[in-house]
Design a protein around this motif. Structure first.
Motif, mmCIF file in Angstrom:
data_model
loop_
_atom_site.group_PDB
_atom_site.id
_atom_site.type_symbol
_atom_site.label_atom_id
_atom_site.label_comp_id
_atom_site.label_asym_id
_atom_site.label_seq_id
_atom_site.Cartn_x
_atom_site.Cartn_y
_atom_site.Cartn_z
ATOM 1 N N TYR A 185 0.449 6.188 12.756
ATOM 2 C CA TYR A 185 0.442 4.840 12.179
ATOM 3 C C TYR A 185 1.867 4.275 12.087
ATOM 4 C CZ TYR A 185 0.499 1.360 8.454
ATOM 5 O OH TYR A 185 0.739 0.229 7.709
ATOM 6 N N GLU A 186 2.792 5.070 11.555
ATOM 7 C CA GLU A 186 4.174 4.596 11.380
ATOM 8 C C GLU A 186 4.847 4.322 12.722
ATOM 9 O OE1 GLU A 186 5.860 7.598 8.837
ATOM 10 O OE2 GLU A 186 5.048 6.649 7.029
ATOM 11 N N MET A 187 4.565 5.145 13.724
ATOM 12 C CA MET A 187 5.116 4.912 15.052
ATOM 13 C C MET A 187 4.569 3.618 15.644
ATOM 14 S SD MET A 187 4.381 5.136 18.579
ATOM 15 C CE MET A 187 2.878 6.072 18.603
ATOM 16 N N ILE A 188 3.275 3.395 15.503
ATOM 17 C CA ILE A 188 2.653 2.185 16.034
ATOM 18 C C ILE A 188 3.209 0.946 15.346
ATOM 19 C CG2 ILE A 188 0.470 0.888 16.122
ATOM 20 C CD1 ILE A 188 -0.912 3.625 16.590
ATOM 21 N N MET A 189 3.337 1.001 14.037
ATOM 22 C CA MET A 189 3.813 -0.166 13.293
ATOM 23 C C MET A 189 5.290 -0.470 13.571
ATOM 24 S SD MET A 189 1.282 -1.449 11.845
ATOM 25 C CE MET A 189 -0.206 -0.814 12.569
ATOM 26 N N SER A 190 6.040 0.511 14.023
ATOM 27 C CA SER A 190 7.472 0.312 14.254
ATOM 28 C C SER A 190 7.768 -0.331 15.608
ATOM 29 C CB SER A 190 8.223 1.636 14.144
ATOM 30 O OG SER A 190 7.921 2.475 15.240
ATOM 31 N N LYS A 191 6.770 -0.347 16.498
ATOM 32 C CA LYS A 191 6.993 -0.875 17.842
ATOM 33 C C LYS A 191 6.398 -2.276 17.989
ATOM 34 C CE LYS A 191 7.031 1.577 21.345
ATOM 35 N NZ LYS A 191 7.185 2.456 22.475
ATOM 36 N N MET A 247 0.851 -1.175 0.000
ATOM 37 C CA MET A 247 0.000 0.000 0.000
ATOM 38 C C MET A 247 0.894 1.234 0.000
ATOM 39 S SD MET A 247 -3.413 1.375 1.257
ATOM 40 C CE MET A 247 -4.084 -0.042 0.586
ATOM 41 N N ASP A 248 0.611 2.157 -0.891
ATOM 42 C CA ASP A 248 1.372 3.405 -1.000
ATOM 43 C C ASP A 248 0.695 4.467 -0.135
ATOM 44 O OD1 ASP A 248 2.888 5.583 -1.696
ATOM 45 O OD2 ASP A 248 1.969 5.822 -3.667
ATOM 46 N N LEU A 249 1.264 4.708 1.034
ATOM 47 C CA LEU A 249 0.666 5.670 1.960
ATOM 48 C C LEU A 249 1.137 7.090 1.731
ATOM 49 C CD1 LEU A 249 0.752 3.556 5.229
ATOM 50 C CD2 LEU A 249 -1.146 3.875 3.636
ATOM 51 N N SER A 250 1.930 7.307 0.689
ATOM 52 C CA SER A 250 2.407 8.659 0.408
ATOM 53 C C SER A 250 1.314 9.531 -0.212
ATOM 54 C CB SER A 250 3.631 8.614 -0.516
ATOM 55 O OG SER A 250 3.277 8.077 -1.773
ATOM 56 N N THR A 251 0.244 8.916 -0.668
ATOM 57 C CA THR A 251 -0.873 9.627 -1.282
ATOM 58 C C THR A 251 -2.024 9.752 -0.288
ATOM 59 O OG1 THR A 251 -0.279 8.650 -3.399
ATOM 60 C CG2 THR A 251 -2.460 9.631 -3.232
ATOM 61 N N THR A 252 -2.527 10.958 -0.120
ATOM 62 C CA THR A 252 -3.665 11.178 0.769
ATOM 63 C C THR A 252 -4.928 10.671 0.096
ATOM 64 O OG1 THR A 252 -2.609 13.161 1.652
ATOM 65 C CG2 THR A 252 -4.983 12.942 2.006
ATOM 66 N N SER A 253 -5.589 9.709 0.755
ATOM 67 C CA SER A 253 -6.855 9.190 0.207
ATOM 68 C C SER A 253 -7.689 8.582 1.327
ATOM 69 C CB SER A 253 -6.584 8.137 -0.868
ATOM 70 O OG SER A 253 -6.070 6.955 -0.289
ATOM 71 N N ARG A 254 -8.980 8.493 1.105
ATOM 72 C CA ARG A 254 -9.885 7.854 2.069
ATOM 73 C C ARG A 254 -9.486 6.388 2.258
ATOM 74 N NH1 ARG A 254 -11.771 10.817 5.449
ATOM 75 N NH2 ARG A 254 -12.649 8.922 6.241
ATOM 76 N N GLU A 303 -8.623 4.525 5.770
ATOM 77 C CA GLU A 303 -9.305 3.312 6.210
ATOM 78 C C GLU A 303 -8.306 2.195 6.491
ATOM 79 O OE1 GLU A 303 -12.343 2.421 3.330
ATOM 80 O OE2 GLU A 303 -13.278 4.382 3.614
ATOM 81 N N TYR A 304 -7.327 2.039 5.620
ATOM 82 C CA TYR A 304 -6.303 1.014 5.806
ATOM 83 C C TYR A 304 -5.522 1.250 7.107
ATOM 84 C CZ TYR A 304 -1.980 -1.575 5.209
ATOM 85 O OH TYR A 304 -0.900 -2.405 5.423
ATOM 86 N N MET A 305 -5.062 2.476 7.321
ATOM 87 C CA MET A 305 -4.269 2.776 8.515
ATOM 88 C C MET A 305 -5.074 2.565 9.790
ATOM 89 S SD MET A 305 -1.778 5.979 7.540
ATOM 90 C CE MET A 305 -3.044 7.066 6.894
ATOM 91 N N ILE A 306 -6.321 3.010 9.808
ATOM 92 C CA ILE A 306 -7.165 2.838 10.995
ATOM 93 C C ILE A 306 -7.376 1.354 11.289
ATOM 94 C CG2 ILE A 306 -9.487 3.196 11.950
ATOM 95 C CD1 ILE A 306 -7.711 5.703 12.027
ATOM 96 N N GLU A 307 -7.643 0.564 10.272
ATOM 97 C CA GLU A 307 -7.830 -0.879 10.477
ATOM 98 C C GLU A 307 -6.558 -1.528 11.020
ATOM 99 O OE1 GLU A 307 -10.667 -2.627 10.491
ATOM 100 O OE2 GLU A 307 -11.567 -0.661 10.149
ATOM 101 N N TYR A 331 -4.294 13.853 7.514
ATOM 102 C CA TYR A 331 -3.639 12.664 6.981
ATOM 103 C C TYR A 331 -2.204 12.492 7.470
ATOM 104 C CZ TYR A 331 -2.226 9.038 3.758
ATOM 105 O OH TYR A 331 -1.761 7.866 3.238
ATOM 106 N N GLU A 332 -1.414 13.548 7.400
ATOM 107 C CA GLU A 332 0.003 13.439 7.781
ATOM 108 C C GLU A 332 0.161 13.078 9.256
ATOM 109 O OE1 GLU A 332 2.635 13.301 5.786
ATOM 110 O OE2 GLU A 332 1.199 13.476 4.139
ATOM 111 N N ASP A 333 -0.651 13.683 10.116
ATOM 112 C CA ASP A 333 -0.594 13.356 11.546
ATOM 113 C C ASP A 333 -0.989 11.900 11.786
ATOM 114 O OD1 ASP A 333 0.186 15.942 12.203
ATOM 115 O OD2 ASP A 333 -1.876 16.624 12.522
#
Length: 74
Positions: free
Chosen positions: A47-53, A1-8, A12-16, A40-42
């Motif tokens: 998301y990235e912090m959570i996934m890294s731990k 998944m390319d998270l560099s693009t802001t999209s709904r 949804e993917y990040m929240i799940e 989106y950026e926040d």
């Protein structure tokens, strides 16, 4: 998944993924539709912090859920 693009879809993917990783029992409390694309950026930073731990302390979980709560649309 390319998270560099802001999209709904990305929101949804990040929240799940956040709900799964944090094992949030009340999944209804985190609804992707409650987040605006202007945050989106926040959201991606969290998301990235959570996934890294691997694990989280109780105080870290409280802080994460609190921050996500502040970001939700009222």
């Amino acid at each position: 998944m390319d998270l560099s693009t802001t999209s709904r879809e990305n929101i949804e993917y990040m929240i799940e993924e956040i709900k799964t990783k944090l094992q949030i029992v009340n999944a209804g409390a985190l609804n992707a539709k409650s987040f605006d694309t202007d945050q989106y950026e926040d959201l991606r930073d969290i998301y990235e912090m959570i996934m890294s731990k691997q694990s989280f302390s109780v105080s870290e979980l409280d802080a994460i859920v609190s921050e996500l709560g502040k970001m939700r649309k009222r």
